[in-house]
Design a protein around this motif. Structure first.
Motif, PDB file in Angstrom:
ATOM      1  N   VAL A 101     -45.995  12.033  46.723  1.00 22.35           N
ATOM      2  CA  VAL A 101     -46.034  11.922  45.259  1.00 22.35           C
ATOM      3  C   VAL A 101     -44.670  12.277  44.704  1.00 22.35           C
ATOM      4  O   VAL A 101     -43.855  12.921  45.380  1.00 22.35           O
ATOM      5  CB  VAL A 101     -47.098  12.841  44.630  1.00 22.35           C
ATOM      6  N   GLU A 102     -44.439  11.883  43.474  1.00 28.67           N
ATOM      7  CA  GLU A 102     -43.223  12.276  42.782  1.00 28.67           C
ATOM      8  C   GLU A 102     -43.409  13.644  42.133  1.00 28.67           C
ATOM      9  O   GLU A 102     -44.533  14.079  41.860  1.00 28.67           O
ATOM     10  CB  GLU A 102     -42.856  11.236  41.731  1.00 28.67           C
ATOM     11  N   ALA A 103     -42.297  14.301  41.897  1.00 26.02           N
ATOM     12  CA  ALA A 103     -42.346  15.598  41.226  1.00 26.02           C
ATOM     13  C   ALA A 103     -43.094  15.472  39.899  1.00 26.02           C
ATOM     14  O   ALA A 103     -42.923  14.483  39.174  1.00 26.02           O
ATOM     15  CB  ALA A 103     -40.935  16.108  40.990  1.00 26.02           C
ATOM     16  N   GLY A 104     -43.921  16.464  39.640  1.00 29.85           N
ATOM     17  CA  GLY A 104     -44.757  16.433  38.449  1.00 29.85           C
ATOM     18  C   GLY A 104     -46.124  15.831  38.679  1.00 29.85           C
ATOM     19  O   GLY A 104     -47.008  15.940  37.817  1.00 29.85           O
ATOM     20  N   GLY A 105     -46.319  15.224  39.814  1.00 28.96           N
ATOM     21  CA  GLY A 105     -47.585  14.589  40.128  1.00 28.96           C
ATOM     22  C   GLY A 105     -48.622  15.573  40.633  1.00 28.96           C
ATOM     23  O   GLY A 105     -48.378  16.784  40.714  1.00 28.96           O
ATOM     24  N   SER A 106     -49.789  15.034  40.990  1.00 24.33           N
ATOM     25  CA  SER A 106     -50.920  15.854  41.429  1.00 24.33           C
ATOM     26  C   SER A 106     -51.532  15.295  42.704  1.00 24.33           C
ATOM     27  O   SER A 106     -51.470  14.085  42.947  1.00 24.33           O
ATOM     28  CB  SER A 106     -51.996  15.895  40.337  1.00 24.33           C
ATOM     29  N   LEU A 107     -52.121  16.188  43.471  1.00 25.31           N
ATOM     30  CA  LEU A 107     -52.895  15.828  44.653  1.00 25.31           C
ATOM     31  C   LEU A 107     -54.019  16.838  44.800  1.00 25.31           C
ATOM     32  O   LEU A 107     -53.849  18.002  44.421  1.00 25.31           O
ATOM     33  CB  LEU A 107     -52.054  15.860  45.925  1.00 25.31           C
ATOM     34  N   THR A 108     -55.115  16.398  45.384  1.00 19.85           N
ATOM     35  CA  THR A 108     -56.191  17.324  45.733  1.00 19.85           C
ATOM     36  C   THR A 108     -56.471  17.201  47.221  1.00 19.85           C
ATOM     37  O   THR A 108     -56.779  16.107  47.709  1.00 19.85           O
ATOM     38  CB  THR A 108     -57.455  17.037  44.930  1.00 19.85           C
ATOM     39  N   LEU A 154     -46.543  19.187  40.855  1.00 17.91           N
ATOM     40  CA  LEU A 154     -45.947  19.395  42.166  1.00 17.91           C
ATOM     41  C   LEU A 154     -44.428  19.349  42.100  1.00 17.91           C
ATOM     42  O   LEU A 154     -43.839  18.595  41.307  1.00 17.91           O
ATOM     43  CB  LEU A 154     -46.473  18.351  43.151  1.00 17.91           C
ATOM     44  N   LYS A 155     -43.808  20.160  42.956  1.00 20.04           N
ATOM     45  CA  LYS A 155     -42.362  20.262  43.020  1.00 20.04           C
ATOM     46  C   LYS A 155     -41.891  19.890  44.430  1.00 20.04           C
ATOM     47  O   LYS A 155     -42.666  20.025  45.389  1.00 20.04           O
ATOM     48  CB  LYS A 155     -41.943  21.698  42.703  1.00 20.04           C
ATOM     49  N   PRO A 156     -40.658  19.472  44.576  1.00 24.47           N
ATOM     50  CA  PRO A 156     -40.160  19.136  45.919  1.00 24.47           C
ATOM     51  C   PRO A 156     -40.328  20.289  46.908  1.00 24.47           C
ATOM     52  O   PRO A 156     -40.569  20.047  48.102  1.00 24.47           O
ATOM     53  CB  PRO A 156     -38.692  18.809  45.667  1.00 24.47           C
TER      54      PRO A 156
END
Length: 117
Positions: free
Chosen positions: A12-19, A85-87
């Motif tokens: 994902v790109e920074a700022g995105g979300s995952l579960t 999310l962050k790198p």
């Protein structure tokens, strides 16, 4: 024998979300203290967050306010909801189960999370 299988990782790109999901077999997720851990390349494994049998959750300072741990008893699954999310969140994420608090004897195989800037 308790089995743990993680899923839901990805890029994902920074700022995105995952579960992330951690499906438990051989016993019920309710019976265990559960935790999420991660290991980045060249670094030691670190605790991300844990949830005890009473559903009290705690988080590392690096993820507090961005990540949430919860369990679905019907699905017998542990989740890690990750937002903003962050790198530096890039790592292999593992779930683990402990019968005695902080004594994690059961581990999943891990799922890769990659965050691009």
């Amino acid at each position: 024998q308790v089995g743990l299988v993680e899923s839901g990782g990805g890029s994902v790109e920074a700022g995105g979300s995952l579960t992330l999901s951690c499906t438990v077999s051989g016993d019920t997720v309710r019976n265990y203290h559960m935790g999420w851990f991660r290991q980045a390349p060249g670094k030691e494994r670190e605790e991300v967050g844990t949830i005890d049998r009473l559903t009290n959750a705690r988080y590392s300072d690096s993820v507090k306010g961005r990540f949430t741990i919860f369990r679905d008893y019907n699905r017998n699954t542990l989740y890690l909801q990750m937002t903003n999310l962050k790198p530096e969140d890039t790592a292999v994420y593992y779930c683990a189960a402990a019968w005695i608090a902080n004594d994690y004897r059961h581990w999943g195989q891990g799922t890769q999370v990659t965050v691009s800037s």
